[in-house]
Design an enzyme around this catalytic site. Structure first.
Site, PDB file in Angstrom:
ATOM      1  N   CYS A  60       0.869  -1.177   0.000  1.00  0.00           N
ATOM      2  CA  CYS A  60       0.000   0.000   0.000  1.00  0.00           C
ATOM      3  C   CYS A  60       0.907   1.228   0.000  1.00  0.00           C
ATOM      4  CB  CYS A  60      -0.887  -0.001   1.241  1.00  0.00           C
ATOM      5  SG  CYS A  60       0.043   0.072   2.794  1.00  0.00           S
ATOM      6  N   HIS A  67       3.919   1.869  11.694  1.00  0.00           N
ATOM      7  CA  HIS A  67       2.791   1.647  12.601  1.00  0.00           C
ATOM      8  C   HIS A  67       2.555   2.791  13.573  1.00  0.00           C
ATOM      9  CE1 HIS A  67       4.536  -2.330  11.479  1.00  0.00           C
ATOM     10  NE2 HIS A  67       3.301  -2.465  11.051  1.00  0.00           N
ATOM     11  N   GLU A  83       0.587  -0.471  16.482  1.00  0.00           N
ATOM     12  CA  GLU A  83      -0.251   0.681  16.131  1.00  0.00           C
ATOM     13  C   GLU A  83      -1.151   1.070  17.302  1.00  0.00           C
ATOM     14  OE1 GLU A  83      -3.896   1.828  13.171  1.00  0.00           O
ATOM     15  OE2 GLU A  83      -2.433   0.390  12.390  1.00  0.00           O
ATOM     16  N   THR A 104      -5.989   0.630  11.970  1.00  0.00           N
ATOM     17  CA  THR A 104      -6.273   0.791  10.534  1.00  0.00           C
ATOM     18  C   THR A 104      -6.326  -0.526   9.768  1.00  0.00           C
ATOM     19  OG1 THR A 104      -3.933   1.051   9.951  1.00  0.00           O
ATOM     20  CG2 THR A 104      -5.169   3.067  10.506  1.00  0.00           C
ATOM     21  N   CYS A 139      -7.991   1.558   6.893  1.00  0.00           N
ATOM     22  CA  CYS A 139      -7.381   2.186   5.719  1.00  0.00           C
ATOM     23  C   CYS A 139      -7.953   1.642   4.421  1.00  0.00           C
ATOM     24  CB  CYS A 139      -5.857   2.062   5.785  1.00  0.00           C
ATOM     25  SG  CYS A 139      -5.155   0.687   4.908  1.00  0.00           S
ATOM     26  N   SER A 143       1.606  -9.801  10.727  1.00  0.00           N
ATOM     27  CA  SER A 143       0.946  -8.770   9.921  1.00  0.00           C
ATOM     28  C   SER A 143      -0.558  -8.881  10.109  1.00  0.00           C
ATOM     29  CB  SER A 143       1.311  -8.939   8.437  1.00  0.00           C
ATOM     30  OG  SER A 143       0.446  -8.180   7.619  1.00  0.00           O
TER      31      SER A 143
END
Length: 327
Positions: A16, A78, A130, A168, A198, A226
């Site tokens: 991304c 993050h 995050e 996100t 996101c 992840s």
């Protein structure tokens, strides 16, 4: 003649804009400042990316205390709590913040609602970097809600002054289930000013949902730490794929997974370079999966500029180079 076994290839997949920016930040920092460049935590949650950058001279550390005073340190995509910036300043570190701008947006929302004295319900996974970074923006105002089953533990001071925010990289469906349960308890619960999950996470989940019903097996390339990659496997199975597996590399595919399969779905998490997906396609082709159909319901065009600290130094270096060449 029987039809060839096929692969339904998801797109968007892989990098991304935030990951692309973070990885390029470390690469440019190595070019500009020279090795070593220190990186606090994994720059993105992908084993291959981290190992590749380490091979170029990046040194990954857990905390600022491990970075020699005066050195360059890059903060991961993050995001970090304000105290991490303070610690870096105390050690005279040259800090470059590679936090994804979409994570920064959630941090800004947290600060704003804390200033207005709201209780903030942060939907996310306990211990995720995050979540730690966002919580650090306003620890007195934020409480974590780790999925629908955590809703009953929520306590707020004023049920008319409460807002939810989210990590996100969550599953869109599970997040909305959590929000639904929260609103049953707290009817006045406010939504974030704009969507926190996101665009890339949502897009990757949507295309997996679209192809999952046709898949005997869904393979997702991504690392186990992840969050968005793990969610892709869950989404695939929830929406019709017979089985789903998360792999870092093609050689991790077990032959038993493909026995009797005629259609394999393939996607990758938002921190995965596409060469790893191409390796999986080659591996599958050797086993008869030679027909590849790519599904791209939406095209991603978003890009983010590099961190301003790095851009400033890159421009200064270019200026000095031009001045030297003019002599």
């Amino acid at each position: 003649m029987a039809d060839p076994k096929r692969v339904l290839l998801a797109k968007p997949r892989g990098y991304c804009a935030g990951v692309d920016r973070a990885v390029e930040t470390v690469e440019k920092a190595l070019e500009l400042y020279g090795a070593p460049v220190y990186v606090r935590k994994e720059i993105v949650h992908n084993r291959h990316v981290v190992e590749t950058l380490a091979g170029k001279g990046a040194i990954f550390v857990e905390e600022n205390e491990e970075v020699p005073p005066g050195s360059v340190v890059v903060f991961s995509a993050h995001g970090v709590a304000p105290e991490v910036h303070d610690q870096a300043a105390e050690r005279s570190l040259k800090a470059i913040d590679a936090t994804c701008p979409l994570v920064t947006k959630v941090h800004q929302e947290a600060r704003r609602f804390a200033r207005e004295d709201y209780d903030i319900l942060l939907i996310g996974h306990e211990g995720h970097e995050e979540v730690i970074g966002t919580s650090g923006e306003a620890p007195a105002h934020i409480q974590l809600v780790d999925g629908p089953d955590s809703v009953d533990k929520v306590n707020v001071r004023d049920p008319e002054k409460v807002v939810w925010l989210s990590q996100t990289t969550l599953s869109v469906d599970e997040t909305m289930e959590t929000v639904g349960r929260l609103k049953q308890r707290l009817p006045m619960l406010q939504n974030p000013p704009s969507d926190d999950i996101c665009y890339a996470t949502q897009n990757r989940q949507q295309v997996v949902k679209d192809i999952a019903p046709e898949c005997d097996v869904m393979l997702v390339v991504g690392s186990k730490n992840s969050s968005n990659s793990v969610r892709l496997v869950e989404v695939a199975v929830q929406h019709g794929a017979s089985t789903g597996h998360l792999i870092d590399f093609a050689h991790e595919i077990e032959e038993a997974w493909l026995e009797g399969a005629t259609t394999v779905g393939l996607s990758s998490g938002a921190s995965v370079p596409d060469n790893l997906v191409q390796d999986v396609l080659a591996h599958l082709a050797e086993r008869g999966f030679t027909s590849v159909e790519e599904f791209e319901p939406v095209t991603e065009k978003l890009t983010f500029s590099l961190p301003r600290e790095l851009v400033k130094d890159l421009k200064a270096a270019e200026k000095a180079k031009a001045a030297a060449a003019a002599k």
